[in-house]
Design a protein around this motif. Structure first.
Motif, PDB file in Angstrom:
ATOM      1  N   TRP A   1       0.830  -1.203   0.000  1.00  0.00           N
ATOM      2  CA  TRP A   1       0.000   0.000   0.000  1.00  0.00           C
ATOM      3  C   TRP A   1       0.865   1.252   0.000  1.00  0.00           C
ATOM      4  CZ3 TRP A   1      -5.201  -0.155  -0.559  1.00  0.00           C
ATOM      5  CH2 TRP A   1      -5.882  -1.317  -0.225  1.00  0.00           C
TER       6      TRP A   1
ATOM      7  N   GLN B   1      -8.726   5.564   4.924  1.00  0.00           N
ATOM      8  CA  GLN B   1      -8.461   5.258   6.323  1.00  0.00           C
ATOM      9  C   GLN B   1      -7.700   6.411   6.972  1.00  0.00           C
ATOM     10  OE1 GLN B   1      -6.978   1.161   7.498  1.00  0.00           O
ATOM     11  NE2 GLN B   1      -5.127   2.325   7.988  1.00  0.00           N
TER      12      GLN B   1
ATOM     13  N   TYR C   1      -3.143   0.289  -3.582  1.00  0.00           N
ATOM     14  CA  TYR C   1      -2.335  -0.936  -3.592  1.00  0.00           C
ATOM     15  C   TYR C   1      -1.738  -1.124  -4.979  1.00  0.00           C
ATOM     16  CZ  TYR C   1      -1.056  -5.846  -2.903  1.00  0.00           C
ATOM     17  OH  TYR C   1      -0.377  -7.038  -2.801  1.00  0.00           O
TER      18      TYR C   1
ATOM     19  N   PRO D   1      -4.791  -6.966  -2.507  1.00  0.00           N
ATOM     20  CA  PRO D   1      -4.148  -6.923  -1.192  1.00  0.00           C
ATOM     21  C   PRO D   1      -4.663  -8.028  -0.282  1.00  0.00           C
ATOM     22  CG  PRO D   1      -5.791  -5.189  -1.391  1.00  0.00           C
ATOM     23  CD  PRO D   1      -5.653  -5.796  -2.752  1.00  0.00           C
ATOM     24  N   ASP D   2      -3.785  -8.554   0.558  1.00  0.00           N
ATOM     25  CA  ASP D   2      -4.197  -9.569   1.526  1.00  0.00           C
ATOM     26  C   ASP D   2      -4.308  -8.993   2.930  1.00  0.00           C
ATOM     27  OD1 ASP D   2      -1.544  -9.190   2.119  1.00  0.00           O
ATOM     28  OD2 ASP D   2      -0.899 -11.190   1.542  1.00  0.00           O
ATOM     29  N   SER D   3      -4.159  -7.674   3.054  1.00  0.00           N
ATOM     30  CA  SER D   3      -4.321  -7.010   4.341  1.00  0.00           C
ATOM     31  C   SER D   3      -4.688  -5.549   4.100  1.00  0.00           C
ATOM     32  CB  SER D   3      -3.037  -7.103   5.168  1.00  0.00           C
ATOM     33  OG  SER D   3      -1.972  -6.448   4.507  1.00  0.00           O
ATOM     34  N   ALA D   4      -5.149  -4.892   5.150  1.00  0.00           N
ATOM     35  CA  ALA D   4      -5.503  -3.476   5.062  1.00  0.00           C
ATOM     36  C   ALA D   4      -4.243  -2.623   5.133  1.00  0.00           C
ATOM     37  CB  ALA D   4      -6.456  -3.120   6.202  1.00  0.00           C
TER      38      ALA D   4
ATOM     39  N   PRO E   1      -1.548   0.023   6.715  1.00  0.00           N
ATOM     40  CA  PRO E   1      -1.068   0.022   8.100  1.00  0.00           C
ATOM     41  C   PRO E   1      -1.790   1.036   8.975  1.00  0.00           C
ATOM     42  CG  PRO E   1       0.508   1.115   6.668  1.00  0.00           C
ATOM     43  CD  PRO E   1      -0.513   0.496   5.767  1.00  0.00           C
ATOM     44  N   ARG E   2      -1.964   0.686  10.243  1.00  0.00           N
ATOM     45  CA  ARG E   2      -2.411   1.627  11.275  1.00  0.00           C
ATOM     46  C   ARG E   2      -1.235   1.865  12.202  1.00  0.00           C
ATOM     47  NH1 ARG E   2      -8.021   2.152  12.128  1.00  0.00           N
ATOM     48  NH2 ARG E   2      -7.436   3.976  13.355  1.00  0.00           N
TER      49      ARG E   2
ATOM     50  N   GLU F   1       6.526  -4.161  12.968  1.00  0.00           N
ATOM     51  CA  GLU F   1       5.848  -4.679  11.771  1.00  0.00           C
ATOM     52  C   GLU F   1       6.301  -3.950  10.515  1.00  0.00           C
ATOM     53  OE1 GLU F   1       1.316  -5.581  10.130  1.00  0.00           O
ATOM     54  OE2 GLU F   1       1.627  -4.439  11.958  1.00  0.00           O
TER      55      GLU F   1
ATOM     56  N   LYS G   1       7.599 -11.961  -1.393  1.00  0.00           N
ATOM     57  CA  LYS G   1       6.481 -11.908  -2.333  1.00  0.00           C
ATOM     58  C   LYS G   1       6.748 -12.792  -3.552  1.00  0.00           C
ATOM     59  CE  LYS G   1       3.744  -9.191  -0.126  1.00  0.00           C
ATOM     60  NZ  LYS G   1       2.410  -9.666   0.341  1.00  0.00           N
TER      61      LYS G   1
ATOM     62  N   ALA H   1       5.901 -15.934   3.900  1.00  0.00           N
ATOM     63  CA  ALA H   1       5.708 -14.842   4.843  1.00  0.00           C
ATOM     64  C   ALA H   1       6.970 -13.982   4.942  1.00  0.00           C
ATOM     65  CB  ALA H   1       5.351 -15.396   6.219  1.00  0.00           C
TER      66      ALA H   1
END
Length: 377
Positions: free
Chosen positions: A33, A138, A145, A154-157, A159-160, A226, A358, A363
């Motif tokens: 992202w 957000q 993405y 995307p496989d996740s949102a 970052p927060r 992270e 990737k 992972a």
């Protein structure tokens, strides 16, 4: 996070497989992202011509106000859709009309109408599509993405950030201030400049910062986090900015791939988060946004006079990137020293591991280890 006293040398020394530090940047980071713009910048009823990672993109909002992004090329004759117009449809939806032949495309990329077709002609509109990009709105930001595979999702949102400033009762943060500039450089050099702790007194000449004549030794504790690393919470040295907030200040700085630096400043009652986000336009040009969140009442007044300072700050970065580009055009070998260049080493390892993970379908494994770094600035 656990504090550490591990020596920096073990973390910053070259490892087997480390890429040599080259003047020419490597591939741009994908499958991740990026900050495209703030939510307030993306106004309803308008089309926005953008380019990210060398790809032409048109952005807008659909009939429900949700953001969308399409490849900015009509599949008919390659005219930019951003040169057309947004139309209201009878069903309440929106379409993007190409200015050449009036082909219309829905926000999902599907073709909705071709004016030149007549009844009975065997042509299936459902087979015509413009590439659609995944977006997320957000914390007052529009994230895009950018996959390696055009069909990638995307496989996740997005970052927060750990210390995002939220007002009471809020689940989404509100952007209080934003400043944008362009950097004439590759993504790698923009990010390295963002992380560089030693350039501030020489590049950013301002009464708000320590000058090159009053350098002081600093010691900072780091830990992996992270998709990056974090300068652990600490009490800062005196600064005009910290004094404005007042109280018992604690500072924590978080870096995340692909190029996000979030500086959290907090006291017993209030918080401030300054987010610097770098997004490549192409291989030789990036945009940087300084995005700020706070709940400190006095900063609502300070922001009225802050823009000239933040503009000058980013223009100083742009100037040094342009100067560096003159030298990089000769593709010289570059150097790195301990400990001020260790963050650069970590970024390059993070990038390499992200791209390898990737490509191999596995992972991501953070290669950064806890360390204490020391430098003068």
């Amino acid at each position: 996070m656990t504090d550490t006293t591990a020596p920096a040398s073990a973390s910053s020394a070259p490892k087997p497989g480390d890429d040599p530090f080259r003047a020419l940047g490597g591939p741009l980071i994908r499958d991740i992202w990026y900050v495209a713009m703030t939510a307030d910048e993306l106004r309803a009823g308008k089309l926005y011509k953008k380019k990210f990672l060398g790809e032409p993109i048109v952005m807008g909002r659909d009939g429900k106000g949700e953001p969308f992004a399409l490849r900015d090329l009509c599949p008919h004759r390659a005219v930019p859709l951003s040169a057309g117009q947004m139309l209201d449809e009878p069903d309440g939806g929106k379409t993007v009309e190409c200015p050449y032949h009036g082909w219309r495309f829905r926000p999902d990329g599907g073709c909705a109408h071709i004016p030149s077709l007549v009844e009975g002609q065997p042509f299936d509109l459902e087979k015509i599509r413009v590439r659609k990009y995944a977006l997320a709105e957000q914390d007052g930001l529009i994230w895009i993405y950018m996959p390696t595979d055009p069909a990638g999702e995307p496989d996740s949102a997005p970052p927060r950030f750990e210390n995002m400033v939220l007002h009471k009762g809020q689940t989404e943060a509100k952007v209080k201030f934003v400043q944008r500039a362009e950097l004439a450089c590759h993504q790698d050099h923009a990010v390295i400049g963002l992380l560089d702790p030693a350039h501030t007194p020489f590049v950013h000449k301002s009464p708000l910062w320590r000058s090159s004549k009053t350098l002081k030794e600093k010691e900072k504790h780091y830990a992996p986090s992270e998709m990056g690393f974090t300068m652990l919470s600490h009490k800062p040295v005196n600064s005009y900015i910290y004094n404005i907030i007042g109280g018992e200040i604690r500072v924590e700085i978080q870096f995340l791939l692909p190029g996000l630096r979030a500086e959290s400043i907090r006291n017993e009652k209030y918080g401030f988060l300054g987010l610097a986000a770098i997004t490549p336009i192409d291989e030789n040009l990036c945009e940087i946004r300084e995005i700020m969140y706070w709940d400190v009442p006095i900063l609502n007044l300070v922001k009225l006079i802050a823009r000239p300072f933040t503009h000058a700050f980013l223009e100083q970065d742009a100037r040094i990137m342009k100067l560096q580009g003159e030298g990089l055009s000769y593709n010289p070998p570059l150097m790195q020293i301990p400990d001020a260049d260790t963050l650069m080493v970590w970024y390059r390892r993070l990038k390499r591991e992200w791209m390898s993970a990737k490509a191999e379908g596995r992972a991501f494994k953070n290669p950064v280890k806890p360390a204490v770094l020391r430098w003068r600035t």
